[in-house]
Design a protein around this motif. Structure first.
Motif, PDB file in Angstrom:
ATOM      1  N   VAL A 144       1.262  -1.608  -0.272  1.00 46.59           N
ATOM      2  CA  VAL A 144       0.085   0.293  -0.412  1.00 46.59           C
ATOM      3  C   VAL A 144       1.045   1.182   0.038  1.00 46.59           C
ATOM      4  CG1 VAL A 144      -2.012   0.862   1.045  1.00 46.59           C
ATOM      5  CG2 VAL A 144      -1.557  -1.275   1.416  1.00 46.59           C
ATOM      6  N   ILE A 145       0.350   1.943  -0.918  1.00 46.39           N
ATOM      7  CA  ILE A 145       1.375   3.310  -1.139  1.00 46.39           C
ATOM      8  C   ILE A 145       0.766   4.307  -0.930  1.00 46.39           C
ATOM      9  CG2 ILE A 145       3.339   4.947  -2.718  1.00 46.39           C
ATOM     10  CD1 ILE A 145       3.745   1.608  -4.038  1.00 46.39           C
ATOM     11  N   VAL A 146       1.043   5.176  -0.213  1.00 45.79           N
ATOM     12  CA  VAL A 146       0.929   6.498   1.297  1.00 45.79           C
ATOM     13  C   VAL A 146       1.188   7.400   0.434  1.00 45.79           C
ATOM     14  CG1 VAL A 146       0.183   7.944   2.790  1.00 45.79           C
ATOM     15  CG2 VAL A 146      -0.377   5.180   3.017  1.00 45.79           C
ATOM     16  N   ASP A 147       1.248   8.250  -0.578  1.00 46.83           N
ATOM     17  CA  ASP A 147       1.693   9.483  -0.941  1.00 46.83           C
ATOM     18  C   ASP A 147       1.485  10.838   0.070  1.00 46.83           C
ATOM     19  OD1 ASP A 147       3.831   8.169  -2.654  1.00 46.83           O
ATOM     20  OD2 ASP A 147       1.178   8.564  -4.116  1.00 46.83           O
ATOM     21  N   LEU A 148       2.188  11.387   0.485  1.00 49.04           N
ATOM     22  CA  LEU A 148       2.616  12.626   1.130  1.00 49.04           C
ATOM     23  C   LEU A 148       3.417  13.703   0.125  1.00 49.04           C
ATOM     24  CD1 LEU A 148       4.022  11.744   4.583  1.00 49.04           C
ATOM     25  CD2 LEU A 148       0.901  11.629   4.113  1.00 49.04           C
ATOM     26  N   ASP A 149       2.062  14.838  -0.010  1.00 50.26           N
ATOM     27  CA  ASP A 149       2.848  16.233  -0.476  1.00 50.26           C
ATOM     28  C   ASP A 149       2.140  17.185  -0.046  1.00 50.26           C
ATOM     29  OD1 ASP A 149       4.064  17.434  -2.039  1.00 50.26           O
ATOM     30  OD2 ASP A 149       3.284  16.619  -3.177  1.00 50.26           O
ATOM     31  N   MET A 175      -1.838  19.929   4.021  1.00 48.20           N
ATOM     32  CA  MET A 175      -0.789  18.647   4.150  1.00 48.20           C
ATOM     33  C   MET A 175      -1.844  18.084   2.810  1.00 48.20           C
ATOM     34  SD  MET A 175       2.304  18.037   4.291  1.00 48.20           S
ATOM     35  CE  MET A 175       3.641  18.555   5.224  1.00 48.20           C
ATOM     36  N   CYS A 176      -1.761  16.949   2.293  1.00 46.24           N
ATOM     37  CA  CYS A 176      -2.279  16.102   1.492  1.00 46.24           C
ATOM     38  C   CYS A 176      -1.401  14.747   2.117  1.00 46.24           C
ATOM     39  CB  CYS A 176      -3.023  16.142   0.358  1.00 46.24           C
ATOM     40  SG  CYS A 176      -3.266  18.239  -0.220  1.00 46.24           S
ATOM     41  N   ALA A 177      -2.788  13.489   2.110  1.00 46.08           N
ATOM     42  CA  ALA A 177      -2.322  11.800   1.803  1.00 46.08           C
ATOM     43  C   ALA A 177      -2.810  11.435   0.962  1.00 46.08           C
ATOM     44  CB  ALA A 177      -2.209  11.496   3.610  1.00 46.08           C
ATOM     45  N   PHE A 178      -2.257  10.492  -0.122  1.00 42.16           N
ATOM     46  CA  PHE A 178      -3.501   9.667  -0.817  1.00 42.16           C
ATOM     47  C   PHE A 178      -2.854   8.168  -0.792  1.00 42.16           C
ATOM     48  CE2 PHE A 178      -2.810  14.033  -2.451  1.00 42.16           C
ATOM     49  CZ  PHE A 178      -3.881  14.710  -2.296  1.00 42.16           C
ATOM     50  N   VAL A 179      -3.708   7.474  -1.406  1.00 40.65           N
ATOM     51  CA  VAL A 179      -3.921   5.844  -1.256  1.00 40.65           C
ATOM     52  C   VAL A 179      -3.372   5.649  -2.907  1.00 40.65           C
ATOM     53  CG1 VAL A 179      -4.157   3.804  -1.694  1.00 40.65           C
ATOM     54  CG2 VAL A 179      -4.209   4.840   0.386  1.00 40.65           C
ATOM     55  N   ASP A 180      -1.788   5.598  -3.181  1.00 42.39           N
ATOM     56  CA  ASP A 180      -1.948   5.225  -5.185  1.00 42.39           C
ATOM     57  C   ASP A 180      -2.608   3.896  -5.261  1.00 42.39           C
ATOM     58  OD1 ASP A 180      -1.173   5.262  -7.378  1.00 42.39           O
ATOM     59  OD2 ASP A 180       1.148   5.288  -7.188  1.00 42.39           O
ATOM     60  N   HIS A 181      -3.842   3.489  -6.449  1.00 47.13           N
ATOM     61  CA  HIS A 181      -4.237   3.154  -6.900  1.00 47.13           C
ATOM     62  C   HIS A 181      -3.385   2.078  -8.111  1.00 47.13           C
ATOM     63  CE1 HIS A 181      -8.368   3.187  -5.202  1.00 47.13           C
ATOM     64  NE2 HIS A 181      -7.656   3.256  -4.258  1.00 47.13           N
ATOM     65  N   GLY A 182      -2.078   2.709  -8.456  1.00 44.17           N
ATOM     66  CA  GLY A 182      -1.525   2.383  -9.405  1.00 44.17           C
ATOM     67  C   GLY A 182      -1.663   2.487 -11.110  1.00 44.17           C
ATOM     68  N   GLU A 183      -1.500   1.510 -11.445  1.00 39.73           N
ATOM     69  CA  GLU A 183      -1.332   2.246 -13.254  1.00 39.73           C
ATOM     70  C   GLU A 183      -3.173   2.060 -13.598  1.00 39.73           C
ATOM     71  OE1 GLU A 183       0.533  -0.493 -16.316  1.00 39.73           O
ATOM     72  OE2 GLU A 183       0.414  -1.967 -14.556  1.00 39.73           O
ATOM     73  N   VAL A 192      -6.395  15.137   4.509  1.00 38.45           N
ATOM     74  CA  VAL A 192      -6.515  16.746   3.967  1.00 38.45           C
ATOM     75  C   VAL A 192      -6.450  17.772   5.388  1.00 38.45           C
ATOM     76  CG1 VAL A 192      -6.401  18.451   2.883  1.00 38.45           C
ATOM     77  CG2 VAL A 192      -7.355  16.021   1.609  1.00 38.45           C
ATOM     78  N   ASP A 193      -5.114  18.337   6.071  1.00 43.93           N
ATOM     79  CA  ASP A 193      -4.779  18.369   6.992  1.00 43.93           C
ATOM     80  C   ASP A 193      -4.568  20.506   6.742  1.00 43.93           C
ATOM     81  OD1 ASP A 193      -5.114  16.045   8.994  1.00 43.93           O
ATOM     82  OD2 ASP A 193      -3.006  16.659   9.267  1.00 43.93           O
ATOM     83  N   LEU A 194      -5.573  21.065   6.935  1.00 47.43           N
ATOM     84  CA  LEU A 194      -5.671  22.594   7.101  1.00 47.43           C
ATOM     85  C   LEU A 194      -4.386  23.002   7.565  1.00 47.43           C
ATOM     86  CD1 LEU A 194      -6.656  24.755   5.223  1.00 47.43           C
ATOM     87  CD2 LEU A 194      -7.807  25.487   7.710  1.00 47.43           C
ATOM     88  N   ARG A 195      -3.234  24.184   7.129  1.00 43.84           N
ATOM     89  CA  ARG A 195      -2.166  24.635   7.388  1.00 43.84           C
ATOM     90  C   ARG A 195      -2.270  26.223   6.856  1.00 43.84           C
ATOM     91  NH1 ARG A 195       3.411  22.259   6.764  1.00 43.84           N
ATOM     92  NH2 ARG A 195       2.494  22.681   4.620  1.00 43.84           N
ATOM     93  N   PRO A 196      -1.301  26.895   8.124  1.00 45.85           N
ATOM     94  CA  PRO A 196      -1.817  28.695   7.170  1.00 45.85           C
ATOM     95  C   PRO A 196      -0.717  28.759   6.620  1.00 45.85           C
ATOM     96  CG  PRO A 196      -1.181  28.068  10.279  1.00 45.85           C
ATOM     97  CD  PRO A 196      -1.011  26.559   9.293  1.00 45.85           C
ATOM     98  N   GLY A 197      -0.702  29.385   5.371  1.00 48.02           N
ATOM     99  CA  GLY A 197      -0.303  29.585   4.374  1.00 48.02           C
ATOM    100  C   GLY A 197       1.772  29.678   3.748  1.00 48.02           C
ATOM    101  N   ASN A 198       1.927  30.479   5.308  1.00 49.09           N
ATOM    102  CA  ASN A 198       3.446  30.752   6.166  1.00 49.09           C
ATOM    103  C   ASN A 198       4.266  29.081   6.740  1.00 49.09           C
ATOM    104  OD1 ASN A 198       2.393  30.563   8.323  1.00 49.09           O
ATOM    105  ND2 ASN A 198       2.634  32.486   9.038  1.00 49.09           N
ATOM    106  N   ALA A 199       2.729  28.158   5.923  1.00 46.57           N
ATOM    107  CA  ALA A 199       3.550  26.936   7.160  1.00 46.57           C
ATOM    108  C   ALA A 199       4.768  26.381   6.447  1.00 46.57           C
ATOM    109  CB  ALA A 199       2.833  25.738   7.476  1.00 46.57           C
TER     110      ALA A 199
END
Length: 496
Positions: A144-149, A175-183, A192-199
């Motif tokens: 299970v691949i979890v992508d953070l960005d 800040m977001c986290a997703f599961v990649d379902h593949g090709e 999806v965590d809300l953060r101030p713009g200067n974070a």
């Protein structure tokens, strides 16, 4: 000049019983299959007033449905309200506003309740049709691949905690986290965590918080074979130690400074091997990528210096054991500006991973390998690990989909209300992805459609509502090119 022989169009004032979002029957059926309506109703029951006629879970679900259909503010629930034959009774705008205000006033309790309901529904969906390839519970193909960005969301007014961003804009930095379902699939929004713009995009505490929230969204049986991917913003000792302590794997961007530059200067030219484009059933070894090479820098990395700061106060001061540093070099495209980390005309990028390689394809025989060779995993050679990390770019597609599903502009002034809104956005994104997962089989192209295309072709098709034989029948347009997808999806959802 040729005359237009088309018939003149006249707007007929007579109205008929039509449904403007006929394809949304698939979304509603997905809600019932996943049990999301029951879970949300139970989770939000503490916030239901004694004499309330609308269930808070149903209200939140109706707002999420409106966002899934393309809405970008709470007032767009009017689209759902206008179709009671499909969506049932829908709350008024003031009722929706009061509910979001009530939940925002108790946001520290409301957010976990909504997330718990999403996690329960996700477990049901994965139990009916796992969206990932491979064997569940195994790292050999079932990973299970979890992508953070982190991303940016522009604010066009002075909203609470909106601030200038590092890209000279103004707004927020979720800040977001997703599961990649593949090709053969898209991906699921875990957090999806809300953060101030200067974070800062390099804040390790924010990465750890988002990762923990993402792992809590996964079914319990799937949390032991997780791979965490992130760009260089996640390349901190604290995050890598946190992942290692959880017994998980990582593939995290690594800055090409200091020790990396020394390793690149020391590594021989014959240690570089060709990067690959893809691995498929036809070409199991992958196609070589032009002007791109990879190498394992770990054996040539200099010995780390002794830390001088206190780990108890400043966190981990060394990289976790078993970490490998893999570099990729390629010729920059014409017109690209070279960077200080580039060497001899090669653009250098690196990532760190604790996945051991099966065969040391690019390491001299006389050079010891710092990490034991594993005999498990689907051919984890250096070039395959680099390809796996490069596929993290699909995370950008998921972010684009979220921005097309209500995250482009946060509609409220209050920071807490916008936190609730992001949970609605994540809920709407899940509804679309779960519908694709449950309605169509793996190789159906509709499984990979982004939200804009899914709405245009499936969800917003108009239909006529017919009452016949004590039943309601929804008739679709005769020549709609994607009728077969709606028919197939409807039949599959009722069969699951």
């Amino acid at each position: 000049m040729k005359r237009n022989r088309g018939r003149r169009l006249v707007l007929d004032p007579v109205r008929e019983s039509l449904i403007s979002s006929s394809g949304a029957v698939l979304v509603r059926q997905t809600v019932r299959v996943a049990g999301l309506d029951r879970e949300l109703s139970a989770a939000l029951s503490p916030w239901r007033a004694a004499r309330a006629s609308h269930d808070p879970g149903k209200v939140l679900l109706d707002v999420a449905t409106a966002v899934a259909l393309g809405g970008d503010c709470a007032a767009d629930i009017a689209v759902v309200r206008a179709q009671p034959e499909l969506f049932g009774p829908v709350a008024s705008d003031p009722t929706v506003s009061r509910l979001i205000t009530t939940l925002a006033a108790d946001v520290d309790t409301a957010l976990p309740a909504i997330r718990a309901a999403r996690a329960q529904a996700r477990a049901v969906v994965w139990g009916r049709r796992r969206p990932l390839a491979g064997t569940p519970g195994s790292r050999n193909g079932g990973q299970v691949i979890v992508d953070l960005d982190a991303t940016l969301s522009t604010a066009h007014s002075d909203k609470e905690h909106a601030a200038p961003t590092f890209k000279k804009t103004f707004g927020f930095a979720p800040m977001c986290a997703f599961v990649d379902h593949g090709e053969h699939g898209t991906g699921e929004t875990l957090a999806v965590d809300l953060r101030p713009g200067n974070a800062s995009p390099f804040n390790s505490a924010d990465h750890i918080t988002c990762l923990d929230a993402a792992l809590a969204q996964l079914p319990s049986s799937e949390r032991g074979q997780v791979l965490v991917r992130a760009d260089a913003g996640g390349g901190s000792k604290a995050l890598l130690h946190h992942i290692t302590d959880l017994g998980l794997e990582y593939s995290i961007g690594f800055p090409a400074h200091g020790p990396v530059q020394a390793a690149i200067a020391a590594i021989p030219d014959d240690a570089w091997i060709d990067a690959i484009n893809a691995i498929n059933a036809i070409n199991a070894d992958g196609e070589p990528r032009d002007d791109a090479q990879v190498a394992d820098l770990t054996p040539w990395m200099p010995a780390p210096t002794t830390p001088t700061r206190s780990p108890a106060r400043f966190g981990p001061q060394h990289w976790p054991d078993g970490m490998r540093v893999i570099a990729r070099r390629e010729r920059p495209h014409p017109g690209a500006q070279l960077r200080l980390t580039d060497r001899n005309g090669w653009r250098i990028t690196c990532f760190a991973t604790n996945t051991p390689t099966n065969t040391p394809t690019n390491t001299p025989i006389s050079t010891p390998i710092s990490t034991p060779i594993s005999t498990t995993g689907p051919g984890w050679t250096v070039d395959v690990l680099e390809l796996r990390h490069r596929l993290r770019a699909r995370c950008e597609d998921r972010i684009r989909g979220l921005k097309d599903t209500g995250m482009r502009n946060l509609p409220f002034h209050s920071y807490a209300q916008n936190q609730i809104w992001l949970e609605i956005v994540a809920l709407a994104a899940d509804l679309l992805t779960w519908t694709q997962t449950l309605a169509w089989h793996t190789h159906e192209p509709a499984r990979r459609w982004e939200p804009k295309r899914l709405r245009l072709r499936i969800l917003t098709v108009a239909g006529r509502l017919i009452h016949s034989g004590r039943r309601r029948r929804l008739r679709l347009p005769r020549d709609w090119p994607w009728n077969h997808l709606i028919d197939t999806g409807w039949a599959t959802l009722h069969a699951t």
